[in-house]
Design a protein around this motif. Structure first.
Motif, PDB file in Angstrom:
ATOM      1  N   ASP A   9     115.916 -12.554 -17.299  1.00 20.90           N
ATOM      2  CA  ASP A   9     116.212 -13.033 -18.658  1.00 20.90           C
ATOM      3  C   ASP A   9     117.669 -13.485 -18.726  1.00 20.90           C
ATOM      4  O   ASP A   9     118.434 -13.315 -17.770  1.00 20.90           O
ATOM      5  CB  ASP A   9     115.826 -12.023 -19.741  1.00 20.90           C
ATOM      6  CG  ASP A   9     116.903 -10.985 -20.044  1.00 20.90           C
ATOM      7  OD1 ASP A   9     117.789 -10.777 -19.187  1.00 20.90           O
ATOM      8  OD2 ASP A   9     116.849 -10.380 -21.128  1.00 20.90           O
ATOM      9  N   THR A  11     120.292 -12.808 -20.948  1.00 24.07           N
ATOM     10  CA  THR A  11     121.403 -11.870 -21.136  1.00 24.07           C
ATOM     11  C   THR A  11     121.614 -11.076 -19.861  1.00 24.07           C
ATOM     12  O   THR A  11     122.740 -10.755 -19.485  1.00 24.07           O
ATOM     13  CB  THR A  11     121.147 -10.912 -22.318  1.00 24.07           C
ATOM     14  OG1 THR A  11     119.853 -10.348 -22.163  1.00 24.07           O
ATOM     15  CG2 THR A  11     121.238 -11.625 -23.639  1.00 24.07           C
ATOM     16  N   GLY A  12     120.507 -10.763 -19.194  1.00 30.48           N
ATOM     17  CA  GLY A  12     120.605 -10.058 -17.916  1.00 30.48           C
ATOM     18  C   GLY A  12     121.342 -10.906 -16.892  1.00 30.48           C
ATOM     19  O   GLY A  12     122.107 -10.406 -16.065  1.00 30.48           O
ATOM     20  N   ASP A  15     124.929 -10.693 -17.639  1.00 24.72           N
ATOM     21  CA  ASP A  15     125.363  -9.337 -17.270  1.00 24.72           C
ATOM     22  C   ASP A  15     125.729  -9.285 -15.775  1.00 24.72           C
ATOM     23  O   ASP A  15     126.829  -8.860 -15.387  1.00 24.72           O
ATOM     24  CB  ASP A  15     124.198  -8.383 -17.620  1.00 24.72           C
ATOM     25  CG  ASP A  15     124.412  -6.945 -17.206  1.00 24.72           C
ATOM     26  OD1 ASP A  15     125.520  -6.597 -16.777  1.00 24.72           O
ATOM     27  OD2 ASP A  15     123.439  -6.161 -17.311  1.00 24.72           O
ATOM     28  N   ARG A  57     110.572 -12.303 -17.870  1.00 24.90           N
ATOM     29  CA  ARG A  57     110.333 -10.855 -18.026  1.00 24.90           C
ATOM     30  C   ARG A  57     109.005 -10.575 -18.708  1.00 24.90           C
ATOM     31  O   ARG A  57     108.311  -9.633 -18.365  1.00 24.90           O
ATOM     32  CB  ARG A  57     111.487 -10.240 -18.830  1.00 24.90           C
ATOM     33  CG  ARG A  57     111.422  -8.750 -18.928  1.00 24.90           C
ATOM     34  CD  ARG A  57     112.651  -8.186 -19.590  1.00 24.90           C
ATOM     35  NE  ARG A  57     113.837  -8.324 -18.762  1.00 24.90           N
ATOM     36  CZ  ARG A  57     115.072  -8.021 -19.153  1.00 24.90           C
ATOM     37  NH1 ARG A  57     115.269  -7.569 -20.381  1.00 24.90           N
ATOM     38  NH2 ARG A  57     116.088  -8.162 -18.337  1.00 24.90           N
ATOM     39  N   LYS A  86     117.414  -9.698 -10.352  1.00 23.05           N
ATOM     40  CA  LYS A  86     117.991  -8.897 -11.439  1.00 23.05           C
ATOM     41  C   LYS A  86     116.958  -8.677 -12.547  1.00 23.05           C
ATOM     42  O   LYS A  86     116.440  -9.637 -13.115  1.00 23.05           O
ATOM     43  CB  LYS A  86     119.220  -9.634 -12.011  1.00 23.05           C
ATOM     44  CG  LYS A  86     119.648  -9.233 -13.434  1.00 23.05           C
ATOM     45  CD  LYS A  86     120.281  -7.862 -13.515  1.00 23.05           C
ATOM     46  CE  LYS A  86     120.763  -7.509 -14.921  1.00 23.05           C
ATOM     47  NZ  LYS A  86     119.709  -7.296 -15.923  1.00 23.05           N
ATOM     48  N   TYR A  87     116.692  -7.408 -12.826  1.00 26.72           N
ATOM     49  CA  TYR A  87     115.849  -7.084 -13.984  1.00 26.72           C
ATOM     50  C   TYR A  87     116.635  -6.133 -14.867  1.00 26.72           C
ATOM     51  O   TYR A  87     117.823  -5.891 -14.641  1.00 26.72           O
ATOM     52  CB  TYR A  87     114.484  -6.527 -13.567  1.00 26.72           C
ATOM     53  CG  TYR A  87     114.497  -5.557 -12.407  1.00 26.72           C
ATOM     54  CD1 TYR A  87     114.844  -4.224 -12.576  1.00 26.72           C
ATOM     55  CD2 TYR A  87     114.168  -5.994 -11.119  1.00 26.72           C
ATOM     56  CE1 TYR A  87     114.857  -3.345 -11.509  1.00 26.72           C
ATOM     57  CE2 TYR A  87     114.186  -5.117 -10.038  1.00 26.72           C
ATOM     58  CZ  TYR A  87     114.534  -3.793 -10.246  1.00 26.72           C
ATOM     59  OH  TYR A  87     114.548  -2.922  -9.181  1.00 26.72           O
ATOM     60  N   CYS A  88     115.967  -5.574 -15.860  1.00 22.88           N
ATOM     61  CA  CYS A  88     116.707  -4.834 -16.882  1.00 22.88           C
ATOM     62  C   CYS A  88     117.069  -3.422 -16.423  1.00 22.88           C
ATOM     63  O   CYS A  88     116.294  -2.767 -15.719  1.00 22.88           O
ATOM     64  CB  CYS A  88     115.873  -4.761 -18.154  1.00 22.88           C
ATOM     65  SG  CYS A  88     116.829  -4.229 -19.567  1.00 22.88           S
ATOM     66  N   SER A  89     118.226  -2.960 -16.869  1.00 26.13           N
ATOM     67  CA  SER A  89     118.663  -1.604 -16.545  1.00 26.13           C
ATOM     68  C   SER A  89     117.776  -0.559 -17.218  1.00 26.13           C
ATOM     69  O   SER A  89     117.877   0.615 -16.907  1.00 26.13           O
ATOM     70  CB  SER A  89     120.116  -1.404 -16.975  1.00 26.13           C
ATOM     71  OG  SER A  89     120.212  -1.524 -18.377  1.00 26.13           O
ATOM     72  N   ARG A 126     123.028   4.021 -17.989  1.00 23.63           N
ATOM     73  CA  ARG A 126     121.741   4.024 -17.265  1.00 23.63           C
ATOM     74  C   ARG A 126     121.953   4.593 -15.872  1.00 23.63           C
ATOM     75  O   ARG A 126     122.713   4.006 -15.075  1.00 23.63           O
ATOM     76  CB  ARG A 126     121.204   2.607 -17.078  1.00 23.63           C
ATOM     77  CG  ARG A 126     120.470   2.058 -18.262  1.00 23.63           C
ATOM     78  CD  ARG A 126     121.388   1.696 -19.349  1.00 23.63           C
ATOM     79  NE  ARG A 126     120.785   0.702 -20.223  1.00 23.63           N
ATOM     80  CZ  ARG A 126     121.205   0.468 -21.426  1.00 23.63           C
ATOM     81  NH1 ARG A 126     122.202   1.156 -21.934  1.00 23.63           N
ATOM     82  NH2 ARG A 126     120.632  -0.466 -22.146  1.00 23.63           N
ATOM     83  N   GLY A 362     117.721 -10.395 -25.442  1.00 17.09           N
ATOM     84  CA  GLY A 362     117.458 -11.179 -24.233  1.00 17.09           C
ATOM     85  C   GLY A 362     116.492 -12.331 -24.483  1.00 17.09           C
ATOM     86  O   GLY A 362     116.756 -13.479 -24.106  1.00 17.09           O
ATOM     87  N   SER A 403     122.663  -8.379 -24.419  1.00 17.00           N
ATOM     88  CA  SER A 403     121.433  -7.618 -24.241  1.00 17.00           C
ATOM     89  C   SER A 403     121.303  -6.673 -25.416  1.00 17.00           C
ATOM     90  O   SER A 403     122.306  -6.168 -25.929  1.00 17.00           O
ATOM     91  CB  SER A 403     121.509  -6.783 -22.970  1.00 17.00           C
ATOM     92  OG  SER A 403     121.583  -7.627 -21.873  1.00 17.00           O
ATOM     93  N   PHE A 406     123.425  -3.393 -25.569  1.00 20.55           N
ATOM     94  CA  PHE A 406     124.821  -3.385 -25.145  1.00 20.55           C
ATOM     95  C   PHE A 406     125.786  -3.508 -26.324  1.00 20.55           C
ATOM     96  O   PHE A 406     125.439  -3.944 -27.410  1.00 20.55           O
ATOM     97  CB  PHE A 406     125.090  -4.536 -24.171  1.00 20.55           C
ATOM     98  CG  PHE A 406     124.478  -4.335 -22.812  1.00 20.55           C
ATOM     99  CD1 PHE A 406     123.799  -3.169 -22.489  1.00 20.55           C
ATOM    100  CD2 PHE A 406     124.582  -5.309 -21.830  1.00 20.55           C
ATOM    101  CE1 PHE A 406     123.237  -2.980 -21.241  1.00 20.55           C
ATOM    102  CE2 PHE A 406     124.022  -5.133 -20.567  1.00 20.55           C
ATOM    103  CZ  PHE A 406     123.347  -3.971 -20.275  1.00 20.55           C
TER     104      PHE A 406
END
Ligand SMILES: Nc1ncnc2c1ncn2[C@@H]1O[C@H](COP(=O)(O)OP(=O)(O)OP(=O)(O)O)[C@@H](O)[C@H]1O
Ligand SMILES: O=C(O)[C@@H](O)C(=O)CO
Length: 425
Positions: A9, A11-12, A15, A57, A86-89, A126, A362, A403, A406
């Motif tokens: 996504d 925002t990810g 990040d 996602r 990269k995926y979400c934390s 996280r 996101g 995100s 955040f």
């Protein structure tokens, strides 16, 4: 290009672009660019890390795999020797995917196994311990993520949850091994590969753990995780003399501003509350949007009328209100209509001269960024952990894509100041 990132996504994507730009422990970062979707042109020659932002996602797994493989092909064509998925934390996914299917497809495409899977991002609370994901002091399933509108997370045992999404068994590298250092981590991942595990959850409870995992993966063709997984990677390239570690400068973009929030996270709702105490805000009613009574015209008029006072328009609502709207209209329908509303609004605002744009969420950021024809994005200073300033030279605007979870309480104001050049890092 040395390093390529496929982000699920937008925002990810910013990040991890932030992490790569800044590096760890003063070692310096990589010259990083963020792309909106798979570019139709080659990267500029000075780009060392390229982050392809996908909106994959929450789409069907086959589509996410197809998009990710297309991004891989482009990054490989740019010369990347290492790829990060990269995926979400908070491991946002469903039992069908998309972390497992995409991770396995990428591993197969680059011909590897025993690939690290680690969503840890300690700076935002996280951490992964004994294969379980925590958000601050709560298990993922009690963190608020169990109420996420699109990917409710109800199982904190992410090895078990990932296994629902994968064809192969999922490995686990425990903190006790991570704390023995890079060689032990590397050996554990190799063992995982010999057991036929394509992906392996790796514990990480601190930045030091992530730096060690990064070191262990210096030669890995593929890593997967949250932005924390990239922490140690710039240092690997710099240590080998492949990258200089010098950051580029950022000139602020003062000018008309707008804030759009589609995120329904607790953090975003708290930030809206703080912002509303001293700035104009417009609450968007889903019923009015669905009935066509609220349109982009209304949002644009509100923002234009409040120029200079940091106006914020939001659809963000409580979990109960979200559930009720989804029951009434359908999950996809509501999300689609709100995404389109924000995208339309942003397009008109930027056409009309807005120069600073802050977006929360996101999916919402993805819809907005795709609508704006931004071109390649340069990475500026950090607004807060996981959120950098982004600069679109093509549109002459600065953006912050946040995100959902955040940012501190005053995030929206902090972000507008950073976009104007008032904060440097
Ligand atoms: N009032 C509402 N009722 C139902 N759905 C909503 C409402 N407001 C926003 N949504 C939808 O909820 C989703 C929120 O997802 P989004 O990714 O933008 O935020 P987030 O999940 O908090 O952020 P992130 O994915 O970065 O953690 C979007 O698809 C949005 O359209
Ligand atoms: O990893 C995170 O938490 C964020 O970058 C994100 O992907 C949320 O959409």
């Amino acid at each position: 290009m040395l390093l390529g990132v496929i982000a699920d996504d937008f925002t990810g994507a910013s990040d991890i672009a932030n992490t790569l730009t800044r590096g760890h422990n003063g070692q310096g970062g990589l010259a990083t660019a963020q792309y909106i979707g798979v570019p139709d042109h080659d990267a500029a020659p000075d780009v060392e890390a390229g982050v392809v932002s996908l909106k994959s996602r929450s789409v069907p797994a086959e589509e996410a795999v197809e998009l990710s493989l297309a991004a891989l092909a482009w990054l490989q064509a740019q010369g990347c020797r290492q790829i990060v998925f990269k995926y979400c934390s908070t491991f946002d996914s469903t039992p069908e995917g998309n972390i497992g299917p995409v991770g396995e497809a990428l591993a197969k495409a680059v011909g590897t196994a025993g690939v690290v899977a680690c969503p840890a991002f300690p700076a935002t609370g996280r951490t992964v311990y004994q294969g379980h994901l925590f958000v601050h002091d709560r298990l993922l399933s009690e963190s608020g993520m169990q109420n996420h509108p699109l990917t409710p997370m109800t199982d904190p045992d992410i090895r078990r949850f990932l296994r629902k999404q994968t064809q192969d068994d999922v490995g686990l590298v425990l903190a006790a091994t991570v704390h023995q250092g890079a060689d032990a981590i590397k050996a554990a991942l190799q063992t995982s590969a010999t057991h036929g595990e394509t992906l392996a959850i790796v514990d990480a409870i601190s930045d030091a753990d992530l730096a060690e995992i990064g070191k262990a993966c210096a030669d890995a063709p593929l890593l997967t995780g949250g932005s924390g997984i990239a922490l140690g990677l710039p240092g690997n390239f710099i240590a080998r003399g492949l990258a200089s570690g010098k950051a580029a400068g950022f000139a602020g973009r003062p000018g008309p501003e707008a804030i759009l929030a589609g995120s329904c996270s607790g953090a975003t709702r708290g930030q809206i509350g703080v912002h509303a105490s001293s700035h104009p805000v417009l609450a968007i009613s889903v019923d009015d949007v669905m009935a066509g009574r609220t349109t982009a015209d209304d949002l644009v008029s509100f923002i234009t009328a409040n120029e200079g006072n940091a106006p914020l328009a939001y659809s963000s609502a409580t979990p109960e209100q979200v559930a009720e709207a989804q029951r009434r209209y359908g999950r996809e329908e509501v999300a689609g209509r709100l995404d389109a509303l924000f995208a339309d609004t942003a397009r008109r605002l930027v056409d009309d001269g807005v120069r600073r744009l802050v977006v929360a969420g996101g999916e919402t950021s993805g819809a907005v960024a795709q609508a704006l024809d931004l071109g390649d994005l340069a990475i500026g200073p950090e607004v807060s952990p996981g959120v950098p300033v982004l600069v679109s030279r093509r549109r002459n605007i600065a953006l912050a894509l946040k995100s959902g979870n955040f940012g501190g309480p005053a995030f929206f104001n902090d972000a507008l100041r950073a976009l104007a050049g008032d904060i440097r890092s």
